[in-house]
Design a protein around this motif. Structure first.
Motif, PDB file in Angstrom:
ATOM      1  N   ILE A 244       0.832  -1.202   0.000  1.00  0.00           N
ATOM      2  CA  ILE A 244       0.000   0.000   0.000  1.00  0.00           C
ATOM      3  C   ILE A 244       0.864   1.248   0.000  1.00  0.00           C
ATOM      4  CG2 ILE A 244      -1.558   1.382   1.448  1.00  0.00           C
ATOM      5  CD1 ILE A 244      -3.048  -1.132   2.140  1.00  0.00           C
ATOM      6  N   GLY A 245       1.953   1.216   0.725  1.00  0.00           N
ATOM      7  CA  GLY A 245       2.847   2.372   0.782  1.00  0.00           C
ATOM      8  C   GLY A 245       3.438   2.744  -0.561  1.00  0.00           C
ATOM      9  N   GLN A 246       3.476   1.791  -1.504  1.00  0.00           N
ATOM     10  CA  GLN A 246       4.035   2.043  -2.829  1.00  0.00           C
ATOM     11  C   GLN A 246       2.968   2.417  -3.858  1.00  0.00           C
ATOM     12  OE1 GLN A 246       7.291   2.417  -3.402  1.00  0.00           O
ATOM     13  NE2 GLN A 246       7.361   2.184  -1.168  1.00  0.00           N
ATOM     14  N   MET A 247       1.717   2.601  -3.410  1.00  0.00           N
ATOM     15  CA  MET A 247       0.671   3.108  -4.285  1.00  0.00           C
ATOM     16  C   MET A 247       1.041   4.516  -4.751  1.00  0.00           C
ATOM     17  SD  MET A 247      -3.209   4.103  -3.192  1.00  0.00           S
ATOM     18  CE  MET A 247      -3.485   2.529  -2.395  1.00  0.00           C
ATOM     19  N   GLN A 250       1.004  10.629  -6.737  1.00  0.00           N
ATOM     20  CA  GLN A 250       1.344  11.785  -7.577  1.00  0.00           C
ATOM     21  C   GLN A 250       2.431  11.348  -8.546  1.00  0.00           C
ATOM     22  OE1 GLN A 250       1.962  15.460  -5.369  1.00  0.00           O
ATOM     23  NE2 GLN A 250       3.566  16.081  -6.814  1.00  0.00           N
ATOM     24  N   THR A 251       2.097  11.277  -9.820  1.00  0.00           N
ATOM     25  CA  THR A 251       3.014  10.666 -10.794  1.00  0.00           C
ATOM     26  C   THR A 251       4.351  11.385 -10.903  1.00  0.00           C
ATOM     27  OG1 THR A 251       1.936  11.924 -12.564  1.00  0.00           O
ATOM     28  CG2 THR A 251       1.168   9.671 -12.177  1.00  0.00           C
ATOM     29  N   ASP A 252       4.370  12.700 -10.691  1.00  0.00           N
ATOM     30  CA  ASP A 252       5.636  13.425 -10.769  1.00  0.00           C
ATOM     31  C   ASP A 252       6.151  13.789  -9.380  1.00  0.00           C
ATOM     32  OD1 ASP A 252       3.669  15.218 -10.138  1.00  0.00           O
ATOM     33  OD2 ASP A 252       4.340  16.805 -11.494  1.00  0.00           O
ATOM     34  N   GLY A 253       5.748  13.015  -8.391  1.00  0.00           N
ATOM     35  CA  GLY A 253       6.111  13.304  -7.010  1.00  0.00           C
ATOM     36  C   GLY A 253       7.514  12.862  -6.656  1.00  0.00           C
ATOM     37  N   PRO A 254       7.963  13.204  -5.445  1.00  0.00           N
ATOM     38  CA  PRO A 254       9.319  12.849  -4.998  1.00  0.00           C
ATOM     39  C   PRO A 254       9.414  11.384  -4.571  1.00  0.00           C
ATOM     40  CG  PRO A 254       8.144  13.979  -3.258  1.00  0.00           C
ATOM     41  CD  PRO A 254       7.232  14.004  -4.456  1.00  0.00           C
ATOM     42  N   ARG A 255      10.582  11.004  -4.178  1.00  0.00           N
ATOM     43  CA  ARG A 255      10.854   9.643  -3.719  1.00  0.00           C
ATOM     44  C   ARG A 255      11.411   9.716  -2.305  1.00  0.00           C
ATOM     45  NH1 ARG A 255      15.397   5.724  -6.463  1.00  0.00           N
ATOM     46  NH2 ARG A 255      14.410   3.708  -6.056  1.00  0.00           N
ATOM     47  N   LEU A 256      11.045   8.763  -1.471  1.00  0.00           N
ATOM     48  CA  LEU A 256      11.520   8.754  -0.086  1.00  0.00           C
ATOM     49  C   LEU A 256      12.838   7.989  -0.015  1.00  0.00           C
ATOM     50  CD1 LEU A 256      10.545   9.734   2.717  1.00  0.00           C
ATOM     51  CD2 LEU A 256       9.580   7.466   3.080  1.00  0.00           C
ATOM     52  N   GLY A 257      13.935   8.744   0.176  1.00  0.00           N
ATOM     53  CA  GLY A 257      15.237   8.094   0.232  1.00  0.00           C
ATOM     54  C   GLY A 257      15.635   7.553  -1.124  1.00  0.00           C
ATOM     55  N   GLY A 260      11.852   2.522  -3.477  1.00  0.00           N
ATOM     56  CA  GLY A 260      10.416   2.670  -3.701  1.00  0.00           C
ATOM     57  C   GLY A 260      10.079   3.510  -4.916  1.00  0.00           C
ATOM     58  N   ASN A 261       8.767   3.695  -5.122  1.00  0.00           N
ATOM     59  CA  ASN A 261       8.259   4.447  -6.266  1.00  0.00           C
ATOM     60  C   ASN A 261       8.324   5.950  -6.036  1.00  0.00           C
ATOM     61  OD1 ASN A 261       7.534   2.174  -7.811  1.00  0.00           O
ATOM     62  ND2 ASN A 261       5.589   1.965  -6.731  1.00  0.00           N
ATOM     63  N   TYR A 262       8.479   6.680  -7.102  1.00  0.00           N
ATOM     64  CA  TYR A 262       8.346   8.131  -7.043  1.00  0.00           C
ATOM     65  C   TYR A 262       6.869   8.478  -6.890  1.00  0.00           C
ATOM     66  CZ  TYR A 262      13.199   8.678  -8.498  1.00  0.00           C
ATOM     67  OH  TYR A 262      14.569   8.633  -8.547  1.00  0.00           O
ATOM     68  N   GLY A 263       6.567   9.431  -6.003  1.00  0.00           N
ATOM     69  CA  GLY A 263       5.190   9.841  -5.790  1.00  0.00           C
ATOM     70  C   GLY A 263       4.333   8.830  -5.055  1.00  0.00           C
ATOM     71  N   ALA A 264       4.977   7.889  -4.331  1.00  0.00           N
ATOM     72  CA  ALA A 264       4.238   6.855  -3.605  1.00  0.00           C
ATOM     73  C   ALA A 264       3.598   7.420  -2.337  1.00  0.00           C
ATOM     74  CB  ALA A 264       5.162   5.700  -3.241  1.00  0.00           C
ATOM     75  N   LEU A 265       2.556   6.766  -1.874  1.00  0.00           N
ATOM     76  CA  LEU A 265       1.836   7.199  -0.676  1.00  0.00           C
ATOM     77  C   LEU A 265       2.771   7.364   0.515  1.00  0.00           C
ATOM     78  CD1 LEU A 265      -0.851   7.821   0.743  1.00  0.00           C
ATOM     79  CD2 LEU A 265      -1.165   5.343   1.080  1.00  0.00           C
TER      80      LEU A 265
END
Length: 403
Positions: A244-247, A250-257, A260-265
């Motif tokens: 769920i966290g990788q949903m 925001q398609t052009d969002g940032p990445r955590l560290g 994972g995916n860019y723009g993920a929850l």
């Protein structure tokens, strides 16, 4: 020492059925069992006598008369076996010992600091298990087994923790906790991710309502989730705890560290996400009571943020509100796909302030396609942070009647 497999301890399908029916009630009469089991009277009588004779059930007095003889009441025998539940998490790990009524007999916990390597933790657990059994005069062969809920991803079939993030100590990669502890202790060990164990615990605590379709989401350092359908945990081809966290929100969002995916929850709604938001905005010069914490912006952490939220610091309220809104959007996506009857939300972010839970659930409902025809119950659960370790112990008892 050869330990009996949990599912073989009650070896008849009829015995398992009746035991499970009785297990779901504190006390139940033979008349009620006759109605619920659809067995003939003679078959039920024989089954009850055999379960009592084997020590699994107790006759617990007489019920109220409905015109004839007062019916015998039955309950499971709490001392017919014992179970351990273990929670291996990033901040704290916990072990509990319970009887078959889930009465907690003992517990112990470990701070997961930089010294708590897998070998150190598992060795201390093995020593603590022996100490608890000696303290309560319980024989090793009276232990059904140990259930473990751990941070994923993991391989539950082999019992291996694979590549978890954010452990402070080194070595938490490809750790086969099941084999290690079975060799140390000699009784069955089973591993599952923490979210799956938590939903088992919460489902059991609410068994009188008999919800069949549950969603559990734990919002903390990361986002952990599980689903139960028709009363059974849903499994995928790979461990789904962090999915769920990788949903993508925001398609052009940032990445955590660097994972994972860019723009993920998880990039917008997690402890790390709100810490990064606070640090970034303070560096931009935003005013906040956080500046009085006597730490530099890059060292502001979740504890500081919760303290600022309690006094309604405007910047902190803004950051938490944004995280709750994004989380509510993610939650609405799940509701539109899965349609659970009940959603249980837990974790440090959910519990940090009532406003977070209320805002997230309002956003979720507002974006649910079939609302108001489709009604979902939101809850913060009955067990709180004890859900995982409780579910781990219950998962062992559940095996008595499976198969």
């Amino acid at each position: 020492m050869q330990h009996i497999a949990i599912g073989e301890r009650i070896n008849s399908r009829k015995h398992k059925e009746i035991y499970e029916l009785i297990r779901r009630h504190p006390l139940i009469s033979k008349i009620d069992l006759l109605e619920q089991s659809q067995m003939t009277g003679s078959t039920l009588t024989r089954t009850l006598e055999e379960l009592v004779g084997q020590g699994w059930l107790l006759e617990a007095g007489l019920g109220e008369s409905t015109g004839g003889r007062r019916p015998i009441l039955y309950q499971i025998n709490p001392t017919a076996g014992y179970v351990f539940g273990l929670d291996i998490s990033r901040m704290m790990s916990k072990l509990i010992l319970c009887d078959l009524h889930m009465n907690r007999l003992d517990s112990s916990s470990w701070l997961m600091d930089a010294t708590m390597t897998p070998a150190k933790l598992l060795d201390e657990i093995a020593v603590t298990v022996s100490s608890m059994l000696n303290k309560h005069a319980i024989a090793f062969d009276s232990v059904l087994g140990m259930g473990i809920g751990a941070v994923g991803p993991l391989d539950r079939l082999s019992g291996t923790i694979l590549e978890p993030l954010y452990f402070q100590a080194s070595g938490w990669r490809d750790v086969n906790v099941m084999v290690y502890l079975q060799e140390k202790l000699g009784f069955p060990i089973q591993l599952d991710n923490g979210a799956n164990m938590a939903i088992i615990g919460e489902s059991w605590s609410d068994r009188n309502r008999d919800y069949q379709h549950l969603l559990y989401v734990h919002l903390g350092v990361g986002i952990r989730s599980s689903m139960m359908s028709n009363g059974k945990v849903v499994y995928g081809a790979v461990d789904m705890e962090g999915s769920i966290g990788q949903m993508i929100i925001q398609t052009d969002g940032p990445r955590l560290g660097d994972h994972g995916n860019y723009g993920a929850l998880e990039t917008f709604a997690s402890i790390h996400a709100i810490e990064q938001q606070a640090q970034s905005r303070l560096k931009q010069g935003r005013e906040s009571s956080l500046r009085s914490q006597e730490v530099s912006p890059e060292n502001i952490n979740f504890t500081h943020l919760v303290q600022a939220l309690q006094i309604q610091d405007p910047l902190t309220v803004e950051i938490f509100s944004q995280a709750a809104t994004y989380f509510g959007i993610g939650l609405s996506n799940l509701l539109n796909i899965l349609h659970p009857e009940k959603v249980i939300l837990g974790g440090s972010l959910i519990n940090c302030h009532p406003s977070f839970f209320h805002m997230a659930t309002r956003v979720a409902i507002r974006n649910t396609y079939h609302y108001p025809t489709y009604q979902v119950v939101f809850s913060q659960g009955h067990l709180g942070e004890e859900a995982l370790v409780t579910g781990a112990a219950i998962s062992v008892i559940n095996q008595l009647t499976e198969g």
